[in-house]
Design a protein around this motif. Structure first.
Motif, PDB file in Angstrom:
ATOM      1  N   PHE A  57       0.836  -1.203   0.000  1.00  0.00           N
ATOM      2  CA  PHE A  57       0.000   0.000   0.000  1.00  0.00           C
ATOM      3  C   PHE A  57       0.866   1.247   0.000  1.00  0.00           C
ATOM      4  O   PHE A  57       2.020   1.221   0.399  1.00  0.00           O
ATOM      5  CB  PHE A  57      -0.950   0.007   1.208  1.00  0.00           C
ATOM      6  CG  PHE A  57      -0.252   0.057   2.533  1.00  0.00           C
ATOM      7  CD1 PHE A  57       0.008   1.263   3.164  1.00  0.00           C
ATOM      8  CD2 PHE A  57       0.148  -1.118   3.159  1.00  0.00           C
ATOM      9  CE1 PHE A  57       0.658   1.298   4.387  1.00  0.00           C
ATOM     10  CE2 PHE A  57       0.789  -1.093   4.387  1.00  0.00           C
ATOM     11  CZ  PHE A  57       1.044   0.114   4.993  1.00  0.00           C
ATOM     12  N   THR A  58       0.274   2.326  -0.481  1.00  0.00           N
ATOM     13  CA  THR A  58       0.882   3.643  -0.370  1.00  0.00           C
ATOM     14  C   THR A  58       0.120   4.413   0.704  1.00  0.00           C
ATOM     15  O   THR A  58      -1.069   4.177   0.926  1.00  0.00           O
ATOM     16  CB  THR A  58       0.851   4.436  -1.692  1.00  0.00           C
ATOM     17  OG1 THR A  58      -0.506   4.626  -2.078  1.00  0.00           O
ATOM     18  CG2 THR A  58       1.601   3.705  -2.773  1.00  0.00           C
ATOM     19  N   MET A  59       0.827   5.309   1.352  1.00  0.00           N
ATOM     20  CA  MET A  59       0.220   6.108   2.394  1.00  0.00           C
ATOM     21  C   MET A  59       0.578   7.575   2.158  1.00  0.00           C
ATOM     22  O   MET A  59       1.754   7.914   2.025  1.00  0.00           O
ATOM     23  CB  MET A  59       0.737   5.661   3.763  1.00  0.00           C
ATOM     24  CG  MET A  59       0.145   6.433   4.916  1.00  0.00           C
ATOM     25  SD  MET A  59       0.755   5.861   6.505  1.00  0.00           S
ATOM     26  CE  MET A  59       2.372   6.585   6.498  1.00  0.00           C
ATOM     27  N   LEU A  78      -4.265   8.789   3.892  1.00  0.00           N
ATOM     28  CA  LEU A  78      -5.011   8.134   2.827  1.00  0.00           C
ATOM     29  C   LEU A  78      -4.248   6.863   2.501  1.00  0.00           C
ATOM     30  O   LEU A  78      -3.054   6.909   2.206  1.00  0.00           O
ATOM     31  CB  LEU A  78      -5.111   9.044   1.596  1.00  0.00           C
ATOM     32  CG  LEU A  78      -5.770   8.441   0.362  1.00  0.00           C
ATOM     33  CD1 LEU A  78      -7.232   8.134   0.640  1.00  0.00           C
ATOM     34  CD2 LEU A  78      -5.649   9.400  -0.813  1.00  0.00           C
ATOM     35  N   LEU A  79      -4.917   5.719   2.588  1.00  0.00           N
ATOM     36  CA  LEU A  79      -4.293   4.424   2.345  1.00  0.00           C
ATOM     37  C   LEU A  79      -4.814   3.871   1.023  1.00  0.00           C
ATOM     38  O   LEU A  79      -6.030   3.782   0.828  1.00  0.00           O
ATOM     39  CB  LEU A  79      -4.621   3.447   3.477  1.00  0.00           C
ATOM     40  CG  LEU A  79      -4.246   3.907   4.880  1.00  0.00           C
ATOM     41  CD1 LEU A  79      -4.826   2.961   5.920  1.00  0.00           C
ATOM     42  CD2 LEU A  79      -2.753   3.999   5.017  1.00  0.00           C
ATOM     43  N   LEU A  80      -3.902   3.519   0.124  1.00  0.00           N
ATOM     44  CA  LEU A  80      -4.273   2.955  -1.175  1.00  0.00           C
ATOM     45  C   LEU A  80      -3.523   1.645  -1.365  1.00  0.00           C
ATOM     46  O   LEU A  80      -2.296   1.648  -1.501  1.00  0.00           O
ATOM     47  CB  LEU A  80      -3.909   3.915  -2.311  1.00  0.00           C
ATOM     48  CG  LEU A  80      -4.544   5.289  -2.273  1.00  0.00           C
ATOM     49  CD1 LEU A  80      -3.883   6.199  -3.291  1.00  0.00           C
ATOM     50  CD2 LEU A  80      -6.027   5.184  -2.547  1.00  0.00           C
ATOM     51  N   GLU A  81      -4.253   0.531  -1.347  1.00  0.00           N
ATOM     52  CA  GLU A  81      -3.620  -0.754  -1.623  1.00  0.00           C
ATOM     53  C   GLU A  81      -3.376  -0.844  -3.120  1.00  0.00           C
ATOM     54  O   GLU A  81      -4.270  -0.560  -3.922  1.00  0.00           O
ATOM     55  CB  GLU A  81      -4.510  -1.899  -1.144  1.00  0.00           C
ATOM     56  CG  GLU A  81      -4.584  -1.974   0.357  1.00  0.00           C
ATOM     57  CD  GLU A  81      -5.438  -3.120   0.851  1.00  0.00           C
ATOM     58  OE1 GLU A  81      -6.212  -3.699   0.062  1.00  0.00           O
ATOM     59  OE2 GLU A  81      -5.344  -3.431   2.050  1.00  0.00           O
ATOM     60  N   VAL A  82      -2.175  -1.212  -3.511  1.00  0.00           N
ATOM     61  CA  VAL A  82      -1.797  -1.226  -4.931  1.00  0.00           C
ATOM     62  C   VAL A  82      -1.509  -2.633  -5.428  1.00  0.00           C
ATOM     63  O   VAL A  82      -1.016  -2.796  -6.533  1.00  0.00           O
ATOM     64  CB  VAL A  82      -0.575  -0.313  -5.188  1.00  0.00           C
ATOM     65  CG1 VAL A  82      -0.920   1.135  -4.922  1.00  0.00           C
ATOM     66  CG2 VAL A  82       0.620  -0.747  -4.361  1.00  0.00           C
ATOM     67  N   VAL A  88      -9.253   1.222  -0.806  1.00  0.00           N
ATOM     68  CA  VAL A  88      -9.076   2.635  -0.483  1.00  0.00           C
ATOM     69  C   VAL A  88      -9.570   2.853   0.943  1.00  0.00           C
ATOM     70  O   VAL A  88     -10.665   2.410   1.299  1.00  0.00           O
ATOM     71  CB  VAL A  88      -9.861   3.541  -1.456  1.00  0.00           C
ATOM     72  CG1 VAL A  88      -9.686   5.004  -1.093  1.00  0.00           C
ATOM     73  CG2 VAL A  88      -9.445   3.284  -2.885  1.00  0.00           C
ATOM     74  N   GLY A  89      -8.747   3.523   1.739  1.00  0.00           N
ATOM     75  CA  GLY A  89      -9.134   3.793   3.106  1.00  0.00           C
ATOM     76  C   GLY A  89      -8.539   5.082   3.636  1.00  0.00           C
ATOM     77  O   GLY A  89      -7.672   5.689   3.008  1.00  0.00           O
TER      78      GLY A  89
END
Length: 173
Positions: A57-59, A78-82, A88-89
């Motif tokens: 994930f990116t943060m 903002l959490l984005l699993e890639v 998206v969280g």
């Protein structure tokens, strides 16, 4: 009028007309970007405990510190699993900073909330450290333990746990 009343009235009027020296509270803004992954621990049912790689994930993080107490920083990430199914969280966070010169440890606690395309709600806590690389630019690392007891993406109605490591850069404004 009595001389004392005139004097007090004049003194009060001068106090109103003289400019007051008032300082507003300032806010320091920290912006960070990081990349993380780790271990996902799930369980329940007949399968027992299942361990596997947690999604990468990116943060993207922003935090606010008031000038009267630099120890506490309120923010959100903002959490984005890639990897795999993209999630998206958001994660409201509290960071408790420890004073230091180049290396500054901290403790972070948050409430991760994934809302798309599935839901997961939980708590996170872990240590971290900022290393001042150049001026206001920092390199940071965090080890986060996340527990997700709520949501529609839990294995067999059991809690889901992550132990994630996040590395990134942070800039203070």
């Amino acid at each position: 009028m009595k001389p004392r009343v005139v004097f007090l009235f004049g003194l009060a009027l001068c106090g109103l007309l003289l400019p007051l020296q008032v300082q507003a509270q300032t806010v320091a803004i920290d912006v960070a970007a990081g990349l993380g992954s780790g271990l996902e621990i799930g369980g329940g049912g007949g399968a027992g405990v299942v361990l596997h790689h947690s999604p990468t994930f990116t943060m993207l993080d922003i935090g606010l510190r008031l000038d009267n107490d630099q120890r506490f920083e309120l923010g959100a990430a903002l959490l984005l699993e890639v990897e795999g199914r993209v999630g998206v969280g958001v994660e409201p966070r509290l960071r408790i900073n420890v004073a230091g010169k180049r290396l500054r440890p901290y403790l972070v606690a948050g409430v991760p909330i994934f809302f798309a395309p599935y839901t997961l709600y939980g708590l996170s806590i872990g240590p971290g450290a900022n290393y001042t690389a150049w001026g206001a630019l920092n390199i940071f690392g965090e080890v986060l333990v996340r527990a997700y007891p709520f949501g529609n993406d839990l294995p067999d109605n059991a809690a889901l746990f992550h132990v994630d490591v996040v590395l990134g850069v942070r800039h203070a404004f």
